[in-house]
Design a protein around this motif. Structure first.
Motif, short mmCIF file in Angstrom:
data_model
loop_
_atom_site.label_atom_id
_atom_site.label_comp_id
_atom_site.label_asym_id
_atom_site.label_seq_id
_atom_site.Cartn_x
_atom_site.Cartn_y
_atom_site.Cartn_z
N PHE A 173 -1.15 10.41 0.80
CA PHE A 173 -0.43 11.67 0.65
C PHE A 173 0.70 11.55 -0.37
O PHE A 173 1.22 12.55 -0.85
N GLU A 174 1.10 10.33 -0.69
CA GLU A 174 2.16 10.12 -1.66
C GLU A 174 1.62 9.88 -3.07
O GLU A 174 2.38 9.83 -4.02
N GLN A 175 0.33 9.71 -3.21
CA GLN A 175 -0.25 9.46 -4.52
C GLN A 175 -0.47 10.77 -5.25
O GLN A 175 -0.70 11.81 -4.65
N ARG A 176 -0.45 10.68 -6.57
CA ARG A 176 -0.78 11.85 -7.38
C ARG A 176 -2.22 11.69 -7.85
O ARG A 176 -2.64 10.62 -8.29
N SER B 105 0.85 -1.19 0.00
CA SER B 105 0.00 0.00 0.00
C SER B 105 0.88 1.23 0.00
O SER B 105 2.06 1.18 0.37
N ILE B 106 0.28 2.33 -0.41
CA ILE B 106 0.99 3.60 -0.44
C ILE B 106 0.11 4.62 0.27
O ILE B 106 -1.12 4.53 0.23
N SER B 107 0.74 5.53 0.90
CA SER B 107 0.00 6.54 1.62
C SER B 107 -0.78 7.42 0.64
O SER B 107 -0.29 7.74 -0.43
#
Length: 82
Positions: free
Chosen positions: A22-25, A18-20
């Motif tokens: 807040f780190e996704q575009r 998973s990715i935060s």
């Protein structure tokens, strides 16, 4: 049962990443790849979709026109009425 919704079951031998948020575009490559892709998909499907839609529109307008004509009174039926 104090688990969070994402941790309700444990599955063995499955790896999840998973990715935060807040780190996704939000819209990556929107203008460089997204709009040309929409245009390409539109060009490939317009000749499959447009002819039946045009045919149905012409049939609908013709049917409404004929219906309005049949609702009118014929003046020849009332020539001899005084």
């Amino acid at each position: 049962m104090g688990r969070h919704f994402g941790d309700l079951a444990k599955i063995r031998h499955v790896i999840t990443y998973s990715i935060s948020p807040f780190e996704q575009r939000a819209f990556p490559n929107y203008f460089s790849k997204g709009i040309p892709n929409v245009w390409r998909r539109f060009k490939t499907s317009v000749f499959k979709v447009a002819p039946p839609m045009v045919l149905m529109y012409l049939t609908y307008t013709w049917g409404n026109h004929v219906h309005e004509q049949t609702k009118r009174k014929n003046p020849a039926d009332y020539e001899n009425d005084h």
